[in-house]
Design a protein around this motif. Structure first.
Motif, mmCIF file in Angstrom:
data_model
loop_
_atom_site.group_PDB
_atom_site.id
_atom_site.type_symbol
_atom_site.label_atom_id
_atom_site.label_comp_id
_atom_site.label_asym_id
_atom_site.label_seq_id
_atom_site.Cartn_x
_atom_site.Cartn_y
_atom_site.Cartn_z
ATOM 1 N N VAL A 163 0.848 -1.201 0.000
ATOM 2 C CA VAL A 163 0.000 0.000 0.000
ATOM 3 C C VAL A 163 0.879 1.245 0.000
ATOM 4 C CG1 VAL A 163 -1.685 1.335 1.329
ATOM 5 C CG2 VAL A 163 -1.956 -1.147 1.135
ATOM 6 N N VAL A 164 1.874 1.265 0.870
ATOM 7 C CA VAL A 164 2.776 2.418 0.956
ATOM 8 C C VAL A 164 3.468 2.645 -0.389
ATOM 9 C CG1 VAL A 164 4.890 3.307 2.033
ATOM 10 C CG2 VAL A 164 3.123 2.232 3.453
ATOM 11 N N ALA A 165 3.973 1.596 -0.992
ATOM 12 C CA ALA A 165 4.674 1.722 -2.274
ATOM 13 C C ALA A 165 3.746 2.266 -3.360
ATOM 14 C CB ALA A 165 5.248 0.373 -2.699
ATOM 15 N N LEU A 170 7.522 3.136 5.967
ATOM 16 C CA LEU A 170 6.425 3.773 6.698
ATOM 17 C C LEU A 170 5.475 2.705 7.220
ATOM 18 C CD1 LEU A 170 5.537 6.651 4.199
ATOM 19 C CD2 LEU A 170 7.104 6.715 6.139
ATOM 20 N N SER A 171 4.829 3.007 8.320
ATOM 21 C CA SER A 171 3.811 2.118 8.871
ATOM 22 C C SER A 171 2.518 2.904 9.019
ATOM 23 C CB SER A 171 4.269 1.576 10.230
ATOM 24 O OG SER A 171 3.293 0.717 10.754
ATOM 25 N N TYR A 172 1.475 2.423 8.358
ATOM 26 C CA TYR A 172 0.164 3.067 8.430
ATOM 27 C C TYR A 172 -0.708 2.489 9.545
ATOM 28 C CZ TYR A 172 0.545 4.972 3.585
ATOM 29 O OH TYR A 172 0.892 5.644 2.451
ATOM 30 N N TYR A 173 -0.552 1.202 9.801
ATOM 31 C CA TYR A 173 -1.528 0.485 10.623
ATOM 32 C C TYR A 173 -0.875 -0.217 11.805
ATOM 33 C CZ TYR A 173 -3.768 0.806 6.027
ATOM 34 O OH TYR A 173 -4.257 1.252 4.823
ATOM 35 N N ASN A 174 -1.613 -0.312 12.907
ATOM 36 C CA ASN A 174 -1.256 -1.200 14.000
ATOM 37 C C ASN A 174 -2.054 -2.480 13.748
ATOM 38 O OD1 ASN A 174 -1.140 -2.660 16.397
ATOM 39 N ND2 ASN A 174 -1.018 -0.816 17.662
ATOM 40 N N VAL A 188 -4.345 -13.403 -0.425
ATOM 41 C CA VAL A 188 -4.123 -12.625 -1.644
ATOM 42 C C VAL A 188 -4.672 -11.200 -1.552
ATOM 43 C CG1 VAL A 188 -4.024 -14.699 -3.070
ATOM 44 C CG2 VAL A 188 -6.218 -13.509 -2.771
ATOM 45 N N ALA A 189 -5.418 -10.900 -0.502
ATOM 46 C CA ALA A 189 -6.005 -9.567 -0.375
ATOM 47 C C ALA A 189 -6.491 -9.365 1.055
ATOM 48 C CB ALA A 189 -7.169 -9.392 -1.351
ATOM 49 N N CYS A 190 -6.755 -8.096 1.383
ATOM 50 C CA CYS A 190 -7.277 -7.794 2.715
ATOM 51 C C CYS A 190 -8.059 -6.489 2.692
ATOM 52 C CB CYS A 190 -6.151 -7.705 3.744
ATOM 53 S SG CYS A 190 -5.027 -6.309 3.508
ATOM 54 N N GLY A 191 -8.751 -6.236 3.775
ATOM 55 C CA GLY A 191 -9.468 -4.988 3.984
ATOM 56 C C GLY A 191 -10.165 -5.041 5.330
ATOM 57 N N TYR A 192 -10.538 -3.879 5.833
ATOM 58 C CA TYR A 192 -11.280 -3.858 7.094
ATOM 59 C C TYR A 192 -12.382 -2.815 7.044
ATOM 60 C CZ TYR A 192 -8.754 0.343 8.769
ATOM 61 O OH TYR A 192 -8.237 1.616 8.915
ATOM 62 N N ILE A 237 -13.961 2.119 5.695
ATOM 63 C CA ILE A 237 -13.246 1.056 4.994
ATOM 64 C C ILE A 237 -11.770 1.443 4.896
ATOM 65 C CG2 ILE A 237 -13.019 -0.206 2.811
ATOM 66 C CD1 ILE A 237 -15.710 -0.722 4.167
ATOM 67 N N GLY A 238 -10.886 0.516 5.234
ATOM 68 C CA GLY A 238 -9.464 0.789 5.158
ATOM 69 C C GLY A 238 -8.652 -0.440 4.796
ATOM 70 N N PHE A 239 -7.373 -0.205 4.519
ATOM 71 C CA PHE A 239 -6.376 -1.236 4.225
ATOM 72 C C PHE A 239 -6.863 -2.205 3.145
ATOM 73 C CE2 PHE A 239 -3.033 -4.131 6.549
ATOM 74 C CZ PHE A 239 -2.303 -4.246 5.379
#
Length: 153
Positions: free
Chosen positions: A24-26, A40-44, A66-70, A88-90
């Motif tokens: 995601v960062v890239a 960088l770190s976006y999430y805990n 293969v994928a994620c989200g929350y 909705i994130g990540f």
């Protein structure tokens, strides 16, 4: 395309999810000159997995994540009609699995969870210049409502 299943993320998924976070960062670094240098770190991520008000899921193909989200329950501004909303994130899909509608499967699952929680709206943030992501979210039913602007001083 192999069969895709959706399940709740757990701490055994941590290494893969940390790799996804860097994906995601890239993807976002070229879109945002305000992002810092280096790793960088976006999430805990452990907190996202453990929180009661967050539904964090992964998509799996042949035992490979293969994928994620929350989706997270957030309080809305006091002047908005819905006291709470789902955020909705990540959202991330591994590059070699893109174009297979996996993000739609994840979004459907997150939307269903939000409905079960009696939420009436979903929100997310996406870079305006991330045209493919904007189109994907619009095709799912999201609409733009606000543009966040910045400048160096």
């Amino acid at each position: 395309m192999s069969e895709i299943s959706i399940r709740i993320a757990n701490l055994n998924d941590l290494q893969t999810l940390l790799e996804f976070e860097q994906g995601v960062v890239a993807a976002e670094k070229p879109l945002d000159p305000f992002l810092g240098e280096g790793t960088l770190s976006y999430y805990n991520i452990p907190e996202l997995i453990a929180a009661e008000h967050i539904y964090f899921i992964v998509a799996v193909s042949n035992e490979e994540i293969v994928a994620c989200g929350y989706a997270r329950i957030d309080n809305s501004k006091i002047y908005q009609k819905n006291p709470q909303h789902g955020y909705i994130g990540f959202m991330y899909v591994k590059p070699n699995f893109r174009g297979q509608r996996i993000s739609t499967l994840i979004l459907e699952s997150l939307k269903d969870w939000a409905k079960e929680k009696a939420l009436k709206e979903l929100r997310l943030d996406v870079y305006d210049n991330n045209i493919s992501a904007v189109k994907a979210y619009e095709s799912f039913g999201f609409t733009k409502i606000l543009v966040n602007m910045r400048m160096d001083i």
